[in-house]
Design a protein around this motif. Structure first.
Motif, PDB file in Angstrom:
ATOM      1  N   THR A 276     -25.589 -22.384 -20.488  1.00 44.24           N
ATOM      2  CA  THR A 276     -26.341 -22.762 -21.158  1.00 44.24           C
ATOM      3  C   THR A 276     -26.088 -24.694 -20.769  1.00 44.24           C
ATOM      4  O   THR A 276     -27.389 -25.489 -20.681  1.00 44.24           O
ATOM      5  CB  THR A 276     -26.412 -23.873 -23.075  1.00 44.24           C
ATOM      6  OG1 THR A 276     -26.989 -21.822 -23.028  1.00 44.24           O
ATOM      7  CG2 THR A 276     -26.739 -24.072 -23.527  1.00 44.24           C
ATOM      8  N   ASP A 277     -24.963 -25.618 -20.516  1.00 48.62           N
ATOM      9  CA  ASP A 277     -24.912 -26.258 -19.990  1.00 48.62           C
ATOM     10  C   ASP A 277     -25.258 -26.677 -18.537  1.00 48.62           C
ATOM     11  O   ASP A 277     -25.807 -27.938 -18.525  1.00 48.62           O
ATOM     12  CB  ASP A 277     -22.936 -26.234 -20.572  1.00 48.62           C
ATOM     13  CG  ASP A 277     -22.581 -27.155 -21.745  1.00 48.62           C
ATOM     14  OD1 ASP A 277     -23.283 -27.531 -22.525  1.00 48.62           O
ATOM     15  OD2 ASP A 277     -21.173 -27.220 -21.846  1.00 48.62           O
ATOM     16  N   CYS A 278     -25.723 -25.617 -17.517  1.00 50.21           N
ATOM     17  CA  CYS A 278     -25.334 -26.109 -16.889  1.00 50.21           C
ATOM     18  C   CYS A 278     -27.162 -25.656 -16.675  1.00 50.21           C
ATOM     19  O   CYS A 278     -27.462 -26.677 -15.291  1.00 50.21           O
ATOM     20  CB  CYS A 278     -24.705 -24.408 -15.553  1.00 50.21           C
ATOM     21  SG  CYS A 278     -22.695 -24.735 -15.672  1.00 50.21           S
ATOM     22  N   TRP A 279     -27.547 -24.878 -17.226  1.00 51.31           N
ATOM     23  CA  TRP A 279     -29.226 -24.526 -17.384  1.00 51.31           C
ATOM     24  C   TRP A 279     -29.622 -26.151 -17.530  1.00 51.31           C
ATOM     25  O   TRP A 279     -30.246 -27.106 -17.149  1.00 51.31           O
ATOM     26  CB  TRP A 279     -29.391 -24.297 -18.475  1.00 51.31           C
ATOM     27  CG  TRP A 279     -31.136 -23.913 -17.908  1.00 51.31           C
ATOM     28  CD1 TRP A 279     -32.357 -23.188 -17.103  1.00 51.31           C
ATOM     29  CD2 TRP A 279     -32.470 -24.521 -19.497  1.00 51.31           C
ATOM     30  NE1 TRP A 279     -33.288 -23.660 -18.188  1.00 51.31           N
ATOM     31  CE2 TRP A 279     -33.485 -23.875 -19.587  1.00 51.31           C
ATOM     32  CE3 TRP A 279     -31.742 -25.384 -20.194  1.00 51.31           C
ATOM     33  CZ2 TRP A 279     -33.988 -24.991 -19.839  1.00 51.31           C
ATOM     34  CZ3 TRP A 279     -32.957 -26.305 -21.666  1.00 51.31           C
ATOM     35  CH2 TRP A 279     -34.041 -25.777 -21.009  1.00 51.31           C
ATOM     36  N   ARG A 280     -28.790 -26.971 -18.553  1.00 48.28           N
ATOM     37  CA  ARG A 280     -29.682 -28.768 -19.639  1.00 48.28           C
ATOM     38  C   ARG A 280     -29.260 -29.191 -18.518  1.00 48.28           C
ATOM     39  O   ARG A 280     -30.273 -30.164 -17.951  1.00 48.28           O
ATOM     40  CB  ARG A 280     -28.484 -28.349 -20.534  1.00 48.28           C
ATOM     41  CG  ARG A 280     -29.478 -29.965 -21.169  1.00 48.28           C
ATOM     42  CD  ARG A 280     -28.265 -30.538 -22.578  1.00 48.28           C
ATOM     43  NE  ARG A 280     -29.475 -29.237 -23.292  1.00 48.28           N
ATOM     44  CZ  ARG A 280     -27.903 -28.174 -24.430  1.00 48.28           C
ATOM     45  NH1 ARG A 280     -27.007 -28.615 -24.514  1.00 48.28           N
ATOM     46  NH2 ARG A 280     -28.727 -27.450 -25.310  1.00 48.28           N
TER      47      ARG A 280
ATOM     48  N   HIS B  27     -31.629 -28.853 -16.215  1.00 50.50           N
ATOM     49  CA  HIS B  27     -33.209 -28.745 -16.211  1.00 50.50           C
ATOM     50  C   HIS B  27     -33.733 -31.032 -16.292  1.00 50.50           C
ATOM     51  O   HIS B  27     -34.244 -31.484 -15.764  1.00 50.50           O
ATOM     52  CB  HIS B  27     -33.748 -28.832 -17.586  1.00 50.50           C
ATOM     53  CG  HIS B  27     -34.780 -29.435 -18.398  1.00 50.50           C
ATOM     54  ND1 HIS B  27     -35.984 -28.575 -17.395  1.00 50.50           N
ATOM     55  CD2 HIS B  27     -35.297 -29.978 -19.371  1.00 50.50           C
ATOM     56  CE1 HIS B  27     -36.920 -28.900 -18.172  1.00 50.50           C
ATOM     57  NE2 HIS B  27     -36.311 -29.221 -19.244  1.00 50.50           N
ATOM     58  N   GLN B  28     -31.957 -31.921 -17.445  1.00 50.50           N
ATOM     59  CA  GLN B  28     -32.326 -32.699 -16.743  1.00 50.50           C
ATOM     60  C   GLN B  28     -32.932 -33.780 -15.611  1.00 50.50           C
ATOM     61  O   GLN B  28     -34.018 -35.006 -15.597  1.00 50.50           O
ATOM     62  CB  GLN B  28     -31.145 -33.662 -18.117  1.00 50.50           C
ATOM     63  CG  GLN B  28     -30.943 -33.477 -19.516  1.00 50.50           C
ATOM     64  CD  GLN B  28     -30.312 -33.752 -19.911  1.00 50.50           C
ATOM     65  OE1 GLN B  28     -28.757 -33.679 -19.541  1.00 50.50           O
ATOM     66  NE2 GLN B  28     -30.434 -33.464 -21.121  1.00 50.50           N
ATOM     67  N   ALA B  29     -31.639 -33.372 -14.848  1.00 45.57           N
ATOM     68  CA  ALA B  29     -31.535 -33.663 -12.942  1.00 45.57           C
ATOM     69  C   ALA B  29     -33.480 -33.328 -12.745  1.00 45.57           C
ATOM     70  O   ALA B  29     -33.728 -34.207 -11.826  1.00 45.57           O
ATOM     71  CB  ALA B  29     -30.687 -33.153 -12.583  1.00 45.57           C
ATOM     72  N   ASP B  30     -33.907 -32.063 -13.059  1.00 43.64           N
ATOM     73  CA  ASP B  30     -35.060 -32.030 -12.243  1.00 43.64           C
ATOM     74  C   ASP B  30     -36.340 -33.446 -13.345  1.00 43.64           C
ATOM     75  O   ASP B  30     -37.288 -33.289 -12.793  1.00 43.64           O
ATOM     76  CB  ASP B  30     -35.822 -30.629 -12.904  1.00 43.64           C
ATOM     77  CG  ASP B  30     -34.948 -29.494 -11.791  1.00 43.64           C
ATOM     78  OD1 ASP B  30     -34.561 -30.151 -10.632  1.00 43.64           O
ATOM     79  OD2 ASP B  30     -34.831 -28.402 -12.203  1.00 43.64           O
ATOM     80  N   ALA B  31     -35.855 -33.334 -14.060  1.00 46.52           N
ATOM     81  CA  ALA B  31     -37.009 -33.723 -15.278  1.00 46.52           C
ATOM     82  C   ALA B  31     -36.830 -35.734 -14.725  1.00 46.52           C
ATOM     83  O   ALA B  31     -37.715 -35.995 -14.709  1.00 46.52           O
ATOM     84  CB  ALA B  31     -36.327 -34.325 -16.739  1.00 46.52           C
TER      85      ALA B  31
END
Length: 128
Positions: free
Chosen positions: A5-9, A12-16
């Motif tokens: 979950t931490d890696c996904w988050r 995702h934040q970098a993509d955003a």
């Protein structure tokens, strides 16, 4: 393999963030193009709430450019026909009107201008 979950988050934040940067750069480029176009074709400044003025300017530029391509470049209008339409464009200075037309086809612009009311043309164009 499942991602934590931490890696996904973090991903995702970098993509955003990169998407937001890209969008800001695109909007700045569109705003510059709209300002240059408005100067080149003697378009008056738009009126309305500060938060939508830029959006209105970009939309006006994009719609009028689409209309020119559809009606003159690809269509049957000549420059005299276009000059008359361009005068009508100059009279519509309410930014909200342009934002409302953002999805319109270029070929619809003459009809949209005809349907606009006095609220959308707050003044007789003092710039001409």
């Amino acid at each position: 393999m499942q991602i934590s979950t931490d890696c996904w988050r973090a991903d995702h934040q970098a993509d955003a963030a990169s998407t937001a940067e890209w969008l800001a750069a695109k909007r700045a480029e569109e705003q510059t193009a709209a300002a240059d176009w408005a100067t080149q074709f003697d378009m008056p400044p738009l009126e309305g709430p500060e938060k939508i003025l830029g959006w209105g300017e970009r939309t006006r530029h994009q719609l009028v450019t689409r209309a020119y391509a559809a009606l003159v470049t690809e269509g049957t209008w000549d420059e005299a026909d276009w000059a008359q339409l361009e005068e009508q464009v100059r009279l519509l200075t309410r930014a909200g009107w342009w934002v409302d037309q953002r999805e319109a086809e270029g070929t619809d612009l003459p009809e949209l201008l005809e349907a606009a009311d006095d609220r959308d043309r707050p003044t007789e164009n003092p710039f001409r």
